[in-house]
Design an enzyme around this catalytic site. Structure first.
Site, PDB file in Angstrom:
ATOM      1  N   TYR A  13      13.362  34.350  51.391  1.00 39.46           N
ATOM      2  CA  TYR A  13      12.561  35.421  50.797  1.00 39.46           C
ATOM      3  C   TYR A  13      11.835  36.254  51.845  1.00 39.46           C
ATOM      4  O   TYR A  13      11.567  37.437  51.629  1.00 39.46           O
ATOM      5  CB  TYR A  13      11.617  34.865  49.726  1.00 39.46           C
TER       6      TYR A  13
ATOM      7  N   ASN B 187      13.914  45.480  38.978  1.00 40.45           N
ATOM      8  CA  ASN B 187      13.953  45.478  40.443  1.00 40.45           C
ATOM      9  C   ASN B 187      12.834  44.606  40.997  1.00 40.45           C
ATOM     10  O   ASN B 187      11.699  44.689  40.548  1.00 40.45           O
ATOM     11  CB  ASN B 187      13.780  46.898  40.989  1.00 40.45           C
TER      12      ASN B 187
ATOM     13  N   HIS C 157      11.393  40.822  36.259  1.00 38.36           N
ATOM     14  CA  HIS C 157      11.786  39.699  37.118  1.00 38.36           C
ATOM     15  C   HIS C 157      10.766  39.436  38.220  1.00 38.36           C
ATOM     16  O   HIS C 157      11.084  38.795  39.217  1.00 38.36           O
ATOM     17  CB  HIS C 157      13.167  39.970  37.737  1.00 38.36           C
TER      18      HIS C 157
ATOM     19  N   CYS D 194      -0.697  26.921  36.454  1.00 37.47           N
ATOM     20  CA  CYS D 194      -1.741  27.526  37.283  1.00 37.47           C
ATOM     21  C   CYS D 194      -1.498  29.032  37.337  1.00 37.47           C
ATOM     22  O   CYS D 194      -0.365  29.479  37.490  1.00 37.47           O
ATOM     23  CB  CYS D 194      -1.679  26.927  38.688  1.00 37.47           C
TER      24      CYS D 194
ATOM     25  N   THR E  77      21.822  50.578  35.496  1.00 38.80           N
ATOM     26  CA  THR E  77      21.914  49.139  35.378  1.00 38.80           C
ATOM     27  C   THR E  77      23.154  48.873  34.550  1.00 38.80           C
ATOM     28  O   THR E  77      23.898  49.774  34.239  1.00 38.80           O
ATOM     29  CB  THR E  77      20.629  48.578  34.753  1.00 38.80           C
ATOM     30  N   SER E  78      23.407  47.658  34.219  1.00 42.00           N
ATOM     31  CA  SER E  78      24.609  47.401  33.445  1.00 42.00           C
ATOM     32  C   SER E  78      24.324  46.426  32.323  1.00 42.00           C
ATOM     33  O   SER E  78      23.562  45.482  32.480  1.00 42.00           O
ATOM     34  CB  SER E  78      25.717  46.882  34.353  1.00 42.00           C
TER      35      SER E  78
ATOM     36  N   ALA F 258      21.058  58.270  40.611  1.00 37.75           N
ATOM     37  CA  ALA F 258      19.792  58.271  39.864  1.00 37.75           C
ATOM     38  C   ALA F 258      18.669  58.966  40.637  1.00 37.75           C
ATOM     39  O   ALA F 258      17.792  59.592  40.043  1.00 37.75           O
ATOM     40  CB  ALA F 258      19.383  56.836  39.526  1.00 37.75           C
TER      41      ALA F 258
HETATM   42 ZN   LIG Z   1      -2.204  26.569  41.589  1.00 37.62          ZN
END
Ligand SMILES: [Zn+2]
Length: 287
Positions: free
Chosen positions: A43, A81, A100, A113, A212-213, A261
């Site tokens: 990430y 996105n 998302h 939490c 998008t699809s 777009a």
């Molecule tokens: Zn926590």
């Protein structure tokens, strides 16, 4: 689709790989439990790439429409996105739902939490610095115009070893922080979905589906269908609508705009928001 013109790959496609790991195997709670450092390294790379991209004129156009029409639910953006480009285009947060999540939300791993912060640092801690290397010029095909002094482009170094990531728990709950994106096998935020349903039930007269699809992203298809079923109009902006796998094909829409777009969306919205022009450093300026 909205971010395609900003040059970002999606990593969702089948066969998406990172350092010999299948992305679909890394983007799961199980992978994080087994090796949180590895998942964070993946990430960290995604965050680095997203920060290297810039919001395009379509992101700024939607943000401007939200400022002008977003009060009292007059306009709402639902996005799948995770790149955070709408955040960086200063899209008013109360008018956009990140279905998302996005790469720059950082939250507690425990579902019970609610600890969540926004963090745009790159790297977020020194051990997560993304390994970069100059692309070897020797490997490039020689061309007559090649400048022998030119340096290779900085690219992600797949061969560099990754640093161990220290385990730093959140003091108040002793859990680890995780990226605030929805992983494979996870549910979308229930409160957010309920809020969207209430908003759609209140009546939506126009929905614009952007790049998008219907197959890959059920959420877009579901909402467009619901809005049309209750009497709203639905337009689509996409490079190739037929390839999108929409049930009913182009007949599923009242208007079809095929193309980029980032060019079509500002054009469609111009009567409402005026002209959005971009400065050289990638900021938007209103003409
Ligand atoms: Zn926590």
């Amino acid at each position: 689709g909205l971010s395609a013109a900003s040059g970002l790959p999606t990593f969702r496609g089948a066969g998406g790989m990172w350092r010999n790991y299948e992305v679909t195997m890394l983007a799961t709670p199980k992978a994080f439990e087994e090796d949180p450092g590895l998942v964070w390294q993946f990430y960290s790379m995604r965050r680095h790439m997203a920060l290297a991209a810039k919001p395009n004129v379509a992101h700024f156009a939607l943000a401007e429409l939200a400022r002008r029409k977003g009060d009292d639910g007059g306009f709402r953006t639902l996005t799948q996105n995770v790149d955070g480009l709408s955040v960086r285009a200063n899209h008013p947060p109360e008018t956009i739902d990140y279905l998302h999540g996005h790469l720059f939300d950082v939250q507690c791993f425990s579902r019970s939490c609610d600890y969540k912060v926004q963090d745009f640092r790159d790297p977020i801690i020194p051990e997560l610095a993304v390994p970069l290397a100059r692309q070897s010029l020797a490997r490039r095909a020689p061309g007559p115009e090649q400048d022998s002094n030119a340096e290779g482009e900085l690219v992600y170094d797949e061969n560099a070893s990754l640093q161990p990531v220290p385990r730093e728990a959140i003091p108040k709950c002793n859990n680890l922080l995780r990226p605030g994106v929805v992983w494979f096998g996870e549910m979308l935020d229930e409160d957010m979905l309920a809020s969207i349903d209430r908003w759609i039930d209140g009546g939506v007269d126009l929905c614009i589906v952007i790049g998008t699809s219907g197959n890959v992203h059920p959420a877009a298809g579901y909402y467009a269908h619901e809005i049309r079923r209750s009497g709203g109009k639905v337009a689509i902006v996409d490079l190739d609508v037929s390839a999108g796998g929409w049930r009913g094909g182009k007949e599923a829409f009242d208007w079809v705009f095929e193309g980029d777009a980032s060019k079509i969306v500002p054009e469609l919205l111009r009567p409402l928001i005026g002209e959005i022009t971009m400065t050289e450093n990638g900021d938007a300026a209103e003409a």
